[in-house]
Design a protein around this motif. Structure first.
Motif, PDB file in Angstrom:
ATOM      1  N   GLU A 114       0.808  -1.211   0.000  1.00 11.96           N
ATOM      2  CA  GLU A 114       0.000   0.000   0.000  1.00 11.96           C
ATOM      3  C   GLU A 114       0.842   1.262   0.000  1.00 11.96           C
ATOM      4  O   GLU A 114       0.373   2.321  -0.360  1.00 11.96           O
ATOM      5  CB  GLU A 114      -0.935  -0.001   1.196  1.00 11.96           C
ATOM      6  N   ASP A 115       2.086   1.152   0.439  1.00  9.77           N
ATOM      7  CA  ASP A 115       2.894   2.360   0.535  1.00  9.77           C
ATOM      8  C   ASP A 115       3.502   2.781  -0.793  1.00  9.77           C
ATOM      9  O   ASP A 115       4.136   3.817  -0.874  1.00  9.77           O
ATOM     10  CB  ASP A 115       3.991   2.203   1.581  1.00  9.77           C
ATOM     11  N   THR A 116       3.284   2.007  -1.821  1.00  3.66           N
ATOM     12  CA  THR A 116       3.779   2.410  -3.132  1.00  3.66           C
ATOM     13  C   THR A 116       2.792   3.398  -3.737  1.00  3.66           C
ATOM     14  O   THR A 116       1.583   3.216  -3.659  1.00  3.66           O
ATOM     15  CB  THR A 116       3.943   1.208  -4.082  1.00  3.66           C
ATOM     16  N   THR A 117       3.298   4.451  -4.294  1.00  8.37           N
ATOM     17  CA  THR A 117       2.435   5.458  -4.886  1.00  8.37           C
ATOM     18  C   THR A 117       2.675   5.510  -6.386  1.00  8.37           C
ATOM     19  O   THR A 117       3.771   5.260  -6.859  1.00  8.37           O
ATOM     20  CB  THR A 117       2.720   6.848  -4.298  1.00  8.37           C
ATOM     21  N   THR A 118       1.643   5.825  -7.080  1.00  3.68           N
ATOM     22  CA  THR A 118       1.791   6.004  -8.511  1.00  3.68           C
ATOM     23  C   THR A 118       2.052   7.483  -8.744  1.00  3.68           C
ATOM     24  O   THR A 118       1.393   8.338  -8.148  1.00  3.68           O
ATOM     25  CB  THR A 118       0.524   5.569  -9.266  1.00  3.68           C
ATOM     26  N   PRO A 119       3.014   7.810  -9.554  1.00  2.00           N
ATOM     27  CA  PRO A 119       3.311   9.222  -9.780  1.00  2.00           C
ATOM     28  C   PRO A 119       2.150   9.924 -10.478  1.00  2.00           C
ATOM     29  O   PRO A 119       1.421   9.329 -11.266  1.00  2.00           O
ATOM     30  CB  PRO A 119       4.554   9.190 -10.661  1.00  2.00           C
ATOM     31  N   LEU A 120       1.997  11.185 -10.140  1.00  2.00           N
ATOM     32  CA  LEU A 120       0.951  11.976 -10.773  1.00  2.00           C
ATOM     33  C   LEU A 120       1.392  12.393 -12.169  1.00  2.00           C
ATOM     34  O   LEU A 120       2.579  12.570 -12.430  1.00  2.00           O
ATOM     35  CB  LEU A 120       0.682  13.239  -9.948  1.00  2.00           C
ATOM     36  N   THR A 121       0.419  12.549 -13.042  1.00  2.00           N
ATOM     37  CA  THR A 121       0.742  13.099 -14.349  1.00  2.00           C
ATOM     38  C   THR A 121       1.091  14.573 -14.165  1.00  2.00           C
ATOM     39  O   THR A 121       0.825  15.162 -13.112  1.00  2.00           O
ATOM     40  CB  THR A 121      -0.447  12.965 -15.316  1.00  2.00           C
ATOM     41  N   GLU A 122       1.648  15.194 -15.167  1.00  4.98           N
ATOM     42  CA  GLU A 122       2.026  16.610 -15.072  1.00  4.98           C
ATOM     43  C   GLU A 122       0.808  17.486 -14.789  1.00  4.98           C
ATOM     44  O   GLU A 122       0.868  18.399 -13.965  1.00  4.98           O
ATOM     45  CB  GLU A 122       2.719  17.047 -16.367  1.00  4.98           C
ATOM     46  N   GLU A 143      -2.042  16.534 -13.289  1.00  6.72           N
ATOM     47  CA  GLU A 143      -2.486  16.285 -11.913  1.00  6.72           C
ATOM     48  C   GLU A 143      -1.583  16.986 -10.908  1.00  6.72           C
ATOM     49  O   GLU A 143      -2.069  17.534  -9.915  1.00  6.72           O
ATOM     50  CB  GLU A 143      -2.509  14.785 -11.639  1.00  6.72           C
ATOM     51  N   GLU A 144      -0.287  16.976 -11.171  1.00  5.14           N
ATOM     52  CA  GLU A 144       0.672  17.644 -10.279  1.00  5.14           C
ATOM     53  C   GLU A 144       0.401  19.146 -10.247  1.00  5.14           C
ATOM     54  O   GLU A 144       0.396  19.762  -9.175  1.00  5.14           O
ATOM     55  CB  GLU A 144       2.106  17.362 -10.735  1.00  5.14           C
ATOM     56  N   GLN A 145       0.160  19.751 -11.385  1.00  4.43           N
ATOM     57  CA  GLN A 145      -0.127  21.186 -11.442  1.00  4.43           C
ATOM     58  C   GLN A 145      -1.418  21.525 -10.711  1.00  4.43           C
ATOM     59  O   GLN A 145      -1.483  22.526  -9.987  1.00  4.43           O
ATOM     60  CB  GLN A 145      -0.208  21.646 -12.899  1.00  4.43           C
ATOM     61  N   ARG A 146      -2.441  20.683 -10.875  1.00  5.41           N
ATOM     62  CA  ARG A 146      -3.698  20.919 -10.171  1.00  5.41           C
ATOM     63  C   ARG A 146      -3.534  20.774  -8.673  1.00  5.41           C
ATOM     64  O   ARG A 146      -4.076  21.576  -7.898  1.00  5.41           O
ATOM     65  CB  ARG A 146      -4.783  19.977 -10.681  1.00  5.41           C
ATOM     66  N   ALA A 147      -2.773  19.766  -8.232  1.00 12.62           N
ATOM     67  CA  ALA A 147      -2.541  19.560  -6.802  1.00 12.62           C
ATOM     68  C   ALA A 147      -1.803  20.753  -6.202  1.00 12.62           C
ATOM     69  O   ALA A 147      -2.169  21.254  -5.127  1.00 12.62           O
ATOM     70  CB  ALA A 147      -1.741  18.274  -6.578  1.00 12.62           C
ATOM     71  N   ARG A 148      -0.787  21.234  -6.890  1.00  9.74           N
ATOM     72  CA  ARG A 148      -0.034  22.397  -6.389  1.00  9.74           C
ATOM     73  C   ARG A 148      -0.880  23.659  -6.391  1.00  9.74           C
ATOM     74  O   ARG A 148      -0.766  24.492  -5.497  1.00  9.74           O
ATOM     75  CB  ARG A 148       1.235  22.602  -7.210  1.00  9.74           C
ATOM     76  N   ALA A 149      -1.755  23.809  -7.378  1.00 11.56           N
ATOM     77  CA  ALA A 149      -2.628  24.983  -7.421  1.00 11.56           C
ATOM     78  C   ALA A 149      -3.605  24.985  -6.245  1.00 11.56           C
ATOM     79  O   ALA A 149      -3.838  26.023  -5.619  1.00 11.56           O
ATOM     80  CB  ALA A 149      -3.387  25.022  -8.745  1.00 11.56           C
ATOM     81  N   VAL A 150      -4.154  23.821  -5.934  1.00  8.61           N
ATOM     82  CA  VAL A 150      -5.076  23.723  -4.801  1.00  8.61           C
ATOM     83  C   VAL A 150      -4.338  23.996  -3.493  1.00  8.61           C
ATOM     84  O   VAL A 150      -4.820  24.746  -2.640  1.00  8.61           O
ATOM     85  CB  VAL A 150      -5.769  22.346  -4.773  1.00  8.61           C
ATOM     86  N   LEU A 151      -3.160  23.410  -3.332  1.00  7.91           N
ATOM     87  CA  LEU A 151      -2.375  23.657  -2.120  1.00  7.91           C
ATOM     88  C   LEU A 151      -1.995  25.126  -2.024  1.00  7.91           C
ATOM     89  O   LEU A 151      -2.049  25.720  -0.942  1.00  7.91           O
ATOM     90  CB  LEU A 151      -1.125  22.781  -2.109  1.00  7.91           C
TER      91      LEU A 151
END
Length: 97
Positions: free
Chosen positions: A14-22, A24-32
Motif C-alpha cells: 500500500e505504501d507504493t504510490t503512482t506518480p501523478l501526471t504533469e 495532476e501535479e499542477q492541479r494539486a499544487r494549485a489547490v495547495l
C-alpha cells in the motif's frame, strides 16, 4: 484450530504510490497554493500532512511559489515524520494546543 487458506494471493504494497501526471501535479499544487496560502494569510502558519518525500517536495515548492507571489519568505519546517509546517516570519514558535 488450523485453517487452510486456498486461493490466497499477495496484494501490492500500500505504501507504493503512482506518480501523478504533469496535469495532476499542477492541479494539486494549485489547490495547495490556494488553500494553504489562504490559511497562512489568515493565521500566519499552517500545518499539513506529508507522508512521502514527493508530498514534502510538493509543499516546499508551494512555499517557494507563495514566497515569490507575496514577496515575503514562507518558511518550511518538518514537525515529525508525517507533518510539515509552513509559516511566515514571526510565527516560528509552535502554537500552543
Amino acid at each position: 484450530m488450523i485453517r487452510d487458506l486456498y486461493n490466497v494471493r499477495l496484494l501490492p504494497a500500500e505504501d507504493t504510490t503512482t506518480p501523478l501526471t504533469e496535469e495532476e501535479e499542477q492541479r494539486a499544487r494549485a489547490v495547495l497554493f490556494s488553500e494553504l496560502g489562504n490559511t497562512i494569510a489568515d493565521q500566519g502558519w499552517v500545518r499539513f500532512p506529508a507522508y512521502t518525500p514527493e508530498e514534502r517536495r510538493r509543499l516546499v515548492a508551494v512555499a517557494q511559489r507563495l514566497t515569490t507571489h507575496w514577496g515575503q519568505q514562507v518558511f518550511v519546517q518538518a514537525e515529525d515524520h508525517c507533518r510539515v509546517r509552513l509559516f511566515l516570519a514571526g510565527y516560528e514558535a509552535l502554537p500552543k494546543p
